[in-house]
Design a protein around this motif. Structure first.
Motif, PDB file in Angstrom:
ATOM      1  N   LYS A 196      28.621  23.937  46.301  1.00 30.18           N
ATOM      2  CA  LYS A 196      28.322  25.069  45.436  1.00 30.18           C
ATOM      3  C   LYS A 196      29.602  25.711  44.918  1.00 30.18           C
ATOM      4  O   LYS A 196      29.718  26.059  43.737  1.00 30.18           O
ATOM      5  N   VAL A 197      30.593  25.870  45.818  1.00 28.03           N
ATOM      6  CA  VAL A 197      31.871  26.459  45.420  1.00 28.03           C
ATOM      7  C   VAL A 197      32.557  25.586  44.368  1.00 28.03           C
ATOM      8  O   VAL A 197      33.101  26.084  43.382  1.00 28.03           O
TER       9      VAL A 197
ATOM     10  N   SER B 238      31.188  23.544  42.239  1.00 30.31           N
ATOM     11  CA  SER B 238      30.483  23.643  40.957  1.00 30.31           C
ATOM     12  C   SER B 238      30.820  24.945  40.246  1.00 30.31           C
ATOM     13  O   SER B 238      30.933  24.978  39.016  1.00 30.31           O
ATOM     14  N   GLU B 239      30.980  26.047  41.013  1.00 28.42           N
ATOM     15  CA  GLU B 239      31.337  27.340  40.417  1.00 28.42           C
ATOM     16  C   GLU B 239      32.728  27.283  39.829  1.00 28.42           C
ATOM     17  O   GLU B 239      32.983  27.838  38.747  1.00 28.42           O
ATOM     18  N   ILE B 240      33.648  26.597  40.529  1.00 25.89           N
ATOM     19  CA  ILE B 240      35.017  26.489  40.033  1.00 25.89           C
ATOM     20  C   ILE B 240      35.061  25.661  38.750  1.00 25.89           C
ATOM     21  O   ILE B 240      35.768  25.992  37.803  1.00 25.89           O
TER      22      ILE B 240
ATOM     23  N   LYS C 296      32.842  25.428  36.511  1.00 28.03           N
ATOM     24  CA  LYS C 296      32.271  26.177  35.392  1.00 28.03           C
ATOM     25  C   LYS C 296      33.284  27.099  34.732  1.00 28.03           C
ATOM     26  O   LYS C 296      33.162  27.467  33.581  1.00 28.03           O
ATOM     27  N   GLN C 297      34.311  27.497  35.501  1.00 29.30           N
ATOM     28  CA  GLN C 297      35.295  28.466  34.999  1.00 29.30           C
ATOM     29  C   GLN C 297      36.246  27.827  33.991  1.00 29.30           C
ATOM     30  O   GLN C 297      36.492  26.668  33.990  1.00 29.30           O
TER      31      GLN C 297
END
Length: 311
Positions: free
Chosen positions: A303-304, A306-308, A310-311
């Protein structure tokens, strides 16, 4: 003056809004406690900034509470002493005490909030925890790795002995590099160098008070020295004239120094201490990994990531 008054009024409104918000956050009311005791202990010397707490002052009584922190009579009494100002005798003591109490209460409220901000702001709390963890890690690394390397002289000697081939001085030359913007000047300098004329005499012959025709760089140089052209071949004697850094240069190679291992003292100023620390750290980390089981939550890690991304 009007602008100053307006700024002061805006500032006061902002402050009052903050105080109201904090009072609501910590379930505090606007009721002023009974301040008669403080009015009774003030004396005329307060107007002259000479007042002190009386010897029988009721210091331990609780004046108000914010969260789990009690603020005592002594806390407010000390504030009264600290904030004394020259005043007119006509200002009643009850007005002074009431005004000072409001100041003290609001000041205490803001300081309490700042001291407990991590309890009410999760983002700030995370930053504080990261900061604390960073300090703990720094202290641990300093005591375990960095400071230890200053005293582990025998271990460093042993590390150096085992890795001598990693610390070598490359092939170098003892040389003089002459540089000039004029090729004709360097031809003259080259001939004078061949005659083993001293640099000072060459400078006197070539340079004048009005202009500097040639500049000399001398000393021990390796192949990466900025005065030497890329790919310069080490060979004793006077080189050909070549173009380098928008100028012409000629090199007098006096001696060629072979590649040699650095002594421990020479290597200490370079990579030995750093490499020793890195090895010590790697062994320390491995010992921790062997001692403590590490479990990675793969779902959270995914999850982390994937969040990174996206940035």
């Amino acid at each position: 003056m009007v602008q100053k008054v307006q700024r002061d009024e805006r500032s006061k409104r902002i402050d009052d809004a903050l105080y109201s918000k904090l009072k609501k956050m910590y379930n505090l009311n606007n009721e002023e406690p009974n301040l008669d005791y403080f009015v009774s202990v003030l004396k005329a010397d307060y107007y002259k900034r000479k007042w002190k707490l009386p010897s029988n002052f009721e210091a331990d009584k609780i004046l108000f509470t914010i969260g789990e922190t009690n603020y005592t009579y002594k806390d407010f009494g000390n504030y009264l002493v600290k904030t004394q100002r020259n005043l007119r005798d006509s200002v009643p003591f009850n007005h002074i005490v009431s005004e000072k109490y409001t100041e003290f209460f609001n000041k205490s409220l803001v300081e309490y909030h700042e001291a407990h901000l991590e309890e009410v702001n999760s983002e700030f709390a995370n930053v504080i925890n990261e900061y604390r963890d960073g300090l703990l890690l720094f202290d641990l690394m300093e005591n375990t790795i960095w400071n230890a390397s200053k005293t582990d002289s025998l271990d460093i000697q042993e590390f150096y002995n085992s890795n001598k081939k990693e610390y070598v001085l490359p092939e170098r030359i003892d040389a003089v590099v002459a540089s000039s913007t004029k090729q004709k000047t360097l031809k003259k300098v080259s001939k004078l160098l061949e005659e083993n004329m001293s640099l000072d005499r060459i400078k006197n012959l070539v340079n004048s008070n009005d202009s500097v025709e040639v500049i000399f760089t001398s000393g021990i140089m390796d192949a990466e020295h900025q005065a030497l052209p890329k790919g310069f071949k080490f060979k004793k004697g006077i080189s050909k004239i070549f173009k380098h850094h928008d100028a012409f240069e000629v090199v007098q190679v006096k001696d060629i120094l072979p590649e040699t291992e650095k002594t421990l003292e020479e290597a200490k100023g370079g990579a030995v201490i750093s490499d020793y620390q890195n090895e010590k750290e790697a062994k320390w980390v491995k010992s921790l990994a062997d001692k403590y089981k590490v479990v990675v939550n793969k779902d959270i890690l995914k999850k982390v990531k994937s969040e990174i991304e996206k940035q």
